[in-house]
Design a protein around this motif. Structure first.
Motif, short mmCIF file in Angstrom:
data_model
loop_
_atom_site.label_atom_id
_atom_site.label_comp_id
_atom_site.label_asym_id
_atom_site.label_seq_id
_atom_site.Cartn_x
_atom_site.Cartn_y
_atom_site.Cartn_z
N LEU A 223 -11.13 -66.44 55.80
CA LEU A 223 -12.13 -65.64 55.09
C LEU A 223 -11.56 -64.29 54.68
CD1 LEU A 223 -15.26 -66.45 57.31
CD2 LEU A 223 -14.77 -67.33 55.01
N ALA A 224 -10.73 -63.70 55.54
CA ALA A 224 -10.10 -62.42 55.21
C ALA A 224 -9.18 -62.55 54.00
CB ALA A 224 -9.33 -61.88 56.41
N LYS A 225 -8.62 -63.74 53.82
CA LYS A 225 -7.72 -63.97 52.68
C LYS A 225 -8.48 -64.36 51.42
CE LYS A 225 -4.97 -66.89 54.91
NZ LYS A 225 -3.81 -67.77 55.20
N GLY A 226 -9.80 -64.47 51.51
CA GLY A 226 -10.59 -64.77 50.34
C GLY A 226 -10.94 -66.23 50.16
N SER A 228 -13.04 -69.73 50.56
CA SER A 228 -14.44 -70.08 50.74
C SER A 228 -14.65 -70.51 52.19
CB SER A 228 -14.83 -71.23 49.82
OG SER A 228 -14.19 -72.44 50.23
N LEU A 229 -15.91 -70.53 52.63
CA LEU A 229 -16.19 -70.91 54.01
C LEU A 229 -15.68 -72.32 54.30
CD1 LEU A 229 -17.47 -70.39 56.76
CD2 LEU A 229 -19.63 -71.28 55.83
N GLU A 230 -15.98 -73.29 53.43
CA GLU A 230 -15.54 -74.66 53.70
C GLU A 230 -14.02 -74.76 53.73
OE1 GLU A 230 -15.77 -79.20 51.87
OE2 GLU A 230 -17.33 -77.75 51.32
N ALA A 231 -13.34 -74.09 52.81
CA ALA A 231 -11.87 -74.12 52.80
C ALA A 231 -11.32 -73.48 54.06
CB ALA A 231 -11.33 -73.42 51.56
#
Length: 266
Positions: A223-226, A228-231
Motif C-alpha cells: 500500500l505504501a508503494k501505491g 491497490s488493496l487486492e494487489a
C-alpha cells in the motif's frame, strides 16, 4: 521520486522473528523504508514469551508524533497493542495524523500459544482501532474472538464472519487460514464487493514464527508503494509463502523458528 515509507506500531521480539523486527525485515525486503513505534518489549524466543514490559501510552504517542512530524508515511501497520490505554493512544494519534492506509493485525496470541492481549483490550480494538483501519488481518481464532463466536470451519462460515467484522467499521478484512486444515492454506479477502479466496499450498514446517506479523507488514508495504488493496494482499501472500518455504534454510532456536524474510537475496 519519493521513497515509500511504512510505519510499524508493534511490540519488540527479542529473538528477532516476529513483531517490530519481522516488520522491518519485511519492509526492507519489499523495497520500503521502515519506521517503528514500540508498544512493548517482550522477552521472547522461538519457544515462547517469558516476559512483557509495556511502553507508557504517552511515550507511544510521542514516538508516533515524532515519525509523522518528519516522515511521509504511506501506510501504517499495527501489531501488538498490549493493553487498552495503548490502543486508545494509537487511535487518538491516527485521528490526528490521518494516514491514508492502516493495516491492523489484531495480535492476541503468539505462535507459541502465549496470550498477548488481555480481554479488556479487545474492546479497545473494536471501539477505537478497527473503525480507523483500511484492512484488518485476523487469523481464524482471532476473527472468532473479535466476534465472541466459535472458530469458523467452513468457507461459508468464514465469509460470514468476515461480513460481521466489516460491520465493526473497517472496509476490508483478510481472514488468514493458516490455522485451518487441508492441503491448501486459504486466506479470505472480504469487502463490500464480496469474498476472494486466495489459496496456496500448505507448507509442512514448524518454522512459522512471525508469519502473521510479516503478512500484514507486507500488505502495508504494498500500500505504501501505491498498490491497490487486492494487489497488495496478493503480493503479500506470495511473499510470505516464499518466506515460509525458505524457512528450512535457517537453523535458529529450538521451537517455532523464524521465516526467511530475505529469501530473495540470500
Amino acid at each position: 521520486m519519493s521513497t515509500p515509507v511504512a510505519l510499524t506500531i508493534a511490540g519488540s521480539d527479542s529473538s528477532g522473528g516476529a513483531g517490530i523486527q519481522a516488520d522491518l525485515k519485511t519492509f526492507a525486503a519489499l523495497g520500503v523504508y521502515g519506521a517503528s513505534v514500540l508498544t512493548a518489549l517482550t522477552a521472547q524466543n522461538t519457544k515462547g514469551v517469558t516476559g512483557v514490559h509495556l511502553v507508557p501510552p504517552d511515550f507511544v504517542t510521542a514516538q508516533i508524533d515524532a515519525v509523522f512530524d518528519d516522515l511521509a508515511v504511506g501506510a501504517v501497520k499495527i501489531g501488538m497493542v498490549a493493553q487498552a490505554p495503548i490502543a486508545d493512544a494509537i487511535a487518538a494519534s491516527l485521528a490526528r495524523w490521518a494516514p491514508s492506509h492502516v493495516v491492523l493485525d489484531p495480535v492476541m496470541v503468539a505462535t507459541s500459544g502465549a496470550r498477548l492481549l488481555p480481554e479488556d483490550a479487545i474492546d479497545a480494538l473494536r471501539r477505537g482501532l478497527i473503525p480507523r483501519a483500511s484492512l484488518i488481518t485476523p487469523n481464524l481464532p482471532e476473527a472468532a474472538a473479535l466476534l465472541d463466536e466459535p472458530v469458523a470451519t467452513s468457507d461459508e462460515a468464514i465469509a460470514a464472519q468476515g461480513r460481521r467484522l466489516l460491520a465493526l467499521g473497517c472496509p476490508a478484512v483478510l481472514i488468514k487460514g493458516g490455522h485451518g486444515q487441508g492441503t491448501d492454506s486459504t486466506d479470505y479477502l472480504i469487502t463490500a464487493d464480496g469474498c476472494i479466496a486466495l489459496a496456496s499450498p500448505r507448507i509442512d514446517t514448524k518454522n512459522t514464527h512471525g508469519t502473521g506479523c510479516s503478512l500484514s507488514s507486507a500488505v502495508a508495504a504494498g500500500l505504501a508503494k501505491g498498490e491497490s488493496l487486492e494487489a497488495a494482499v496478493r503480493n503479500a501472500k506470495a511473499f510470505i509463502s516464499g518466506a515460509i518455504a525458505a524457512a528450512e534454510r535457517f537453523t535458529v532456536g529450538h521451537g517455532h523458528g523464524p521465516v526467511h524474510h530475505l529469501y530473495r537475496f540470500y
